[in-house]
Design a protein around this motif. Structure first.
Motif, PDB file in Angstrom:
ATOM      1  N   PHE A  13       0.638  -0.818   0.224  1.00 26.10           N
ATOM      2  CA  PHE A  13       0.388  -0.340   0.013  1.00 26.10           C
ATOM      3  C   PHE A  13       0.538   1.589   0.302  1.00 26.10           C
ATOM      4  O   PHE A  13       1.135   2.522  -1.128  1.00 26.10           O
ATOM      5  CB  PHE A  13      -1.013  -0.144   1.242  1.00 26.10           C
ATOM      6  N   GLY A  14       1.625   1.159   1.081  1.00 30.91           N
ATOM      7  CA  GLY A  14       2.813   2.916   1.477  1.00 30.91           C
ATOM      8  C   GLY A  14       3.969   2.742  -0.140  1.00 30.91           C
ATOM      9  O   GLY A  14       3.894   3.452  -0.645  1.00 30.91           O
ATOM     10  N   ILE A  15       4.131   1.733  -1.262  1.00 32.50           N
ATOM     11  CA  ILE A  15       4.881   1.412  -2.297  1.00 32.50           C
ATOM     12  C   ILE A  15       4.435   2.053  -3.161  1.00 32.50           C
ATOM     13  O   ILE A  15       4.197   3.318  -4.185  1.00 32.50           O
ATOM     14  CB  ILE A  15       5.668  -0.008  -2.485  1.00 32.50           C
ATOM     15  N   GLY A  16       2.600   1.472  -3.052  1.00 30.97           N
ATOM     16  CA  GLY A  16       1.920   2.006  -4.516  1.00 30.97           C
ATOM     17  C   GLY A  16       1.579   3.557  -4.094  1.00 30.97           C
ATOM     18  O   GLY A  16       1.517   4.216  -5.365  1.00 30.97           O
ATOM     19  N   LEU A  17       1.329   4.276  -2.975  1.00 34.73           N
ATOM     20  CA  LEU A  17       1.293   5.539  -2.993  1.00 34.73           C
ATOM     21  C   LEU A  17       2.008   6.413  -3.509  1.00 34.73           C
ATOM     22  O   LEU A  17       1.922   7.199  -4.146  1.00 34.73           O
ATOM     23  CB  LEU A  17       0.673   5.597  -1.360  1.00 34.73           C
ATOM     24  N   LEU A  18       3.154   5.587  -3.266  1.00 35.41           N
ATOM     25  CA  LEU A  18       4.807   6.315  -3.511  1.00 35.41           C
ATOM     26  C   LEU A  18       4.430   6.253  -4.866  1.00 35.41           C
ATOM     27  O   LEU A  18       4.541   7.609  -5.459  1.00 35.41           O
ATOM     28  CB  LEU A  18       5.797   5.523  -2.734  1.00 35.41           C
ATOM     29  N   VAL A  19       4.615   5.014  -5.292  1.00 35.90           N
ATOM     30  CA  VAL A  19       5.138   5.234  -7.318  1.00 35.90           C
ATOM     31  C   VAL A  19       3.577   6.130  -7.373  1.00 35.90           C
ATOM     32  O   VAL A  19       3.897   6.861  -8.932  1.00 35.90           O
ATOM     33  CB  VAL A  19       4.596   3.510  -7.371  1.00 35.90           C
ATOM     34  N   SER A  20       2.283   6.222  -7.138  1.00 37.04           N
ATOM     35  CA  SER A  20       0.982   6.796  -7.835  1.00 37.04           C
ATOM     36  C   SER A  20       1.906   8.548  -7.741  1.00 37.04           C
ATOM     37  O   SER A  20       1.081   8.773  -8.467  1.00 37.04           O
ATOM     38  CB  SER A  20      -0.339   6.575  -6.961  1.00 37.04           C
ATOM     39  N   GLY A  21       2.421   8.979  -6.513  1.00 39.68           N
ATOM     40  CA  GLY A  21       2.181  10.191  -6.861  1.00 39.68           C
ATOM     41  C   GLY A  21       1.260  10.540  -5.991  1.00 39.68           C
ATOM     42  O   GLY A  21       1.578  12.068  -5.820  1.00 39.68           O
ATOM     43  N   MET A  22       0.713   9.346  -4.976  1.00 35.26           N
ATOM     44  CA  MET A  22      -0.166  10.469  -3.663  1.00 35.26           C
ATOM     45  C   MET A  22       0.149  11.219  -2.497  1.00 35.26           C
ATOM     46  O   MET A  22      -0.434  11.303  -2.363  1.00 35.26           O
ATOM     47  CB  MET A  22      -1.339   9.537  -3.920  1.00 35.26           C
ATOM     48  N   THR A  23       1.610  11.127  -2.323  1.00 37.19           N
ATOM     49  CA  THR A  23       1.764  11.289  -1.593  1.00 37.19           C
ATOM     50  C   THR A  23       2.604  13.298  -1.759  1.00 37.19           C
ATOM     51  O   THR A  23       2.774  13.670  -0.878  1.00 37.19           O
ATOM     52  CB  THR A  23       3.601   9.990  -1.117  1.00 37.19           C
ATOM     53  N   ASP A  24       2.615  13.393  -3.289  1.00 36.66           N
ATOM     54  CA  ASP A  24       2.757  14.815  -3.281  1.00 36.66           C
ATOM     55  C   ASP A  24       1.252  15.348  -3.370  1.00 36.66           C
ATOM     56  O   ASP A  24       0.552  14.912  -4.247  1.00 36.66           O
ATOM     57  CB  ASP A  24       2.935  14.510  -4.629  1.00 36.66           C
ATOM     58  N   THR A  25       1.495  16.409  -2.865  1.00 36.33           N
ATOM     59  CA  THR A  25       0.048  16.763  -1.873  1.00 36.33           C
ATOM     60  C   THR A  25      -0.712  17.661  -2.974  1.00 36.33           C
ATOM     61  O   THR A  25      -1.888  18.242  -4.052  1.00 36.33           O
ATOM     62  CB  THR A  25      -0.214  17.681  -0.909  1.00 36.33           C
ATOM     63  N   ALA A  26       0.579  17.988  -4.432  1.00 34.87           N
ATOM     64  CA  ALA A  26       0.256  19.479  -4.973  1.00 34.87           C
ATOM     65  C   ALA A  26      -0.616  18.570  -6.535  1.00 34.87           C
ATOM     66  O   ALA A  26      -1.640  18.797  -6.598  1.00 34.87           O
ATOM     67  CB  ALA A  26       0.754  19.504  -5.897  1.00 34.87           C
ATOM     68  N   LYS A  27      -0.416  17.302  -6.154  1.00 36.86           N
ATOM     69  CA  LYS A  27      -0.971  15.989  -7.427  1.00 36.86           C
ATOM     70  C   LYS A  27      -2.548  15.894  -7.177  1.00 36.86           C
ATOM     71  O   LYS A  27      -3.395  15.911  -7.741  1.00 36.86           O
ATOM     72  CB  LYS A  27      -0.373  14.863  -7.446  1.00 36.86           C
ATOM     73  N   VAL A  28      -2.574  15.758  -5.966  1.00 38.61           N
ATOM     74  CA  VAL A  28      -3.782  15.271  -5.187  1.00 38.61           C
ATOM     75  C   VAL A  28      -5.170  16.494  -5.138  1.00 38.61           C
ATOM     76  O   VAL A  28      -6.162  16.534  -5.964  1.00 38.61           O
ATOM     77  CB  VAL A  28      -4.069  14.710  -3.617  1.00 38.61           C
ATOM     78  N   GLN A  29      -4.676  17.801  -4.380  1.00 32.32           N
ATOM     79  CA  GLN A  29      -5.219  19.399  -5.165  1.00 32.32           C
ATOM     80  C   GLN A  29      -5.498  20.160  -6.535  1.00 32.32           C
ATOM     81  O   GLN A  29      -6.451  20.456  -6.574  1.00 32.32           O
ATOM     82  CB  GLN A  29      -4.327  19.850  -3.909  1.00 32.32           C
ATOM     83  N   GLY A  30      -3.960  19.405  -7.099  1.00 33.27           N
ATOM     84  CA  GLY A  30      -3.673  19.722  -8.614  1.00 33.27           C
ATOM     85  C   GLY A  30      -5.688  18.786  -9.176  1.00 33.27           C
ATOM     86  O   GLY A  30      -5.826  19.384 -10.195  1.00 33.27           O
TER      87      GLY A  30
END
Lengths: 143, 141
Positions: A13-30
């Motif tokens: 789960f953690g690796i998937g979140l990291l790879v997907s870019g979801m740990t970057d708040t700019a991508k989520v808010q974007g």
């Protein structure tokens, strides 16, 4: 066995979140910012995650969990006030910081002081939630 | 920027496999807020070891990966008031709604759960509204 599988699932789960870019708040808010420079990534993450998950759900029909016990029963399709009010509160916070519980934990190790403050507040919120739910019930009974 | 969606898709597939392992292995729904919240308020006392193991993997595995792959950009705000308000809203909201992006979103929608779908519609709408309000109208983020 139960704990080893949980460790594997958590790690993936953690690796998937990291790879997907979801740990970057700019991508989520974007992704949430439809009136700004819209970023479609989150839709691919959600869509991608649902493929193995849908297959897994389909497989639950003919077997039992590896460690034993039963698969989680399908919840009553009841759309109460708590589901709506809670989801709106969560969404407001999610948009405000660009973090939801999974990515916040996944970036805890390298996100610095800001991530620590967010997670601290989130844990405090989780501790307060039963009290908030009670006072909501007192003001307006749920059903 | 162009290839970000490929990372999104690959990362998403890994997240889905994680959820599949937790479901088919332990018979549990992989919902981050539920796993954490059960530890915080004591409601998950009987499954504490499983929850702690999951969270250990969730925190440590990305930390190991970033030692080799510099993917540490979080762009998270340093505004303490925003962080505290957002954290409280996420903590209270996910527990009252009994789920977040992983539990209601990924795990719920993939089993065609009405509750999961409705929750997801509302937190996405609220999230969009939140960005409009705090970024474009108030200018605090």
């Amino acid at each position: 066995m139960r704990n080893i599988l949980a460790l594997i699932a958590g790690s993936l789960f953690g690796i998937g979140l990291l790879v997907s870019g979801m740990t970057d708040t700019a991508k989520v808010q974007g992704w949430l910012d439809v009136f700004g420079n819209w970023d479609p990534t989150l839709a691919f993450v959600m869509g991608g995650a649902m493929i193995p998950m849908a297959i897994a759900w389909a497989m639950t029909g003919s077997r039992k969990p590896i460690v034993g016990g039963e698969f989680p029963a399908r919840p009553e399709p009841k759309l109460g006030r708590n589901l709506i009010v809670g989801s709106v509160m969560f969404g407001m916070g999610w948009g405000l910081a660009g973090l939801c519980p999974g990515p916040a934990m996944a970036s805890l190790g390298f996100g610095g002081f800001s991530t620590l403050v967010f997670v601290g507040a989130m844990l405090a919120g989780m501790l307060l939630a039963p009290m908030v739910r009670q006072s909501m019930d007192k003001a307006v009974p749920a059903e | 920027m162009q290839i970000d969606w490929i990372y999104g898709l690959i990362g998403g597939l890994i997240i889905g496999v994680a959820g599949a392992v937790f479901l088919l292995g332990n018979g549990r729904i992989m919902g981050a807020s539920g796993i954490i919240g059960g530890l915080v308020d004591g409601s998950g006392r009987n499954t504490a070891a499983e929850r702690i193991s999951f969270l250990a993997g969730l925190i440590i595995a990305p930390l190991v990966i970033v030692q080799f792959w510099d993917r540490t950009t979080t762009n998270v705000t340093s505004n303490i008031a925003v962080l505290i308000a957002a954290g409280l809203l996420v903590g209270i909201g996910t527990r009252i709604a009994n789920g977040c992006t992983s539990g209601h979103g990924v795990c719920g929608i993939s089993r065609l759960s009405l509750r999961g779908m409705v929750a997801t519609v509302f937190y996405i709408l609220a999230g969009g509204l939140s960005v409009v309000l705090f970024r474009h109208i108030l200018g605090v983020i």
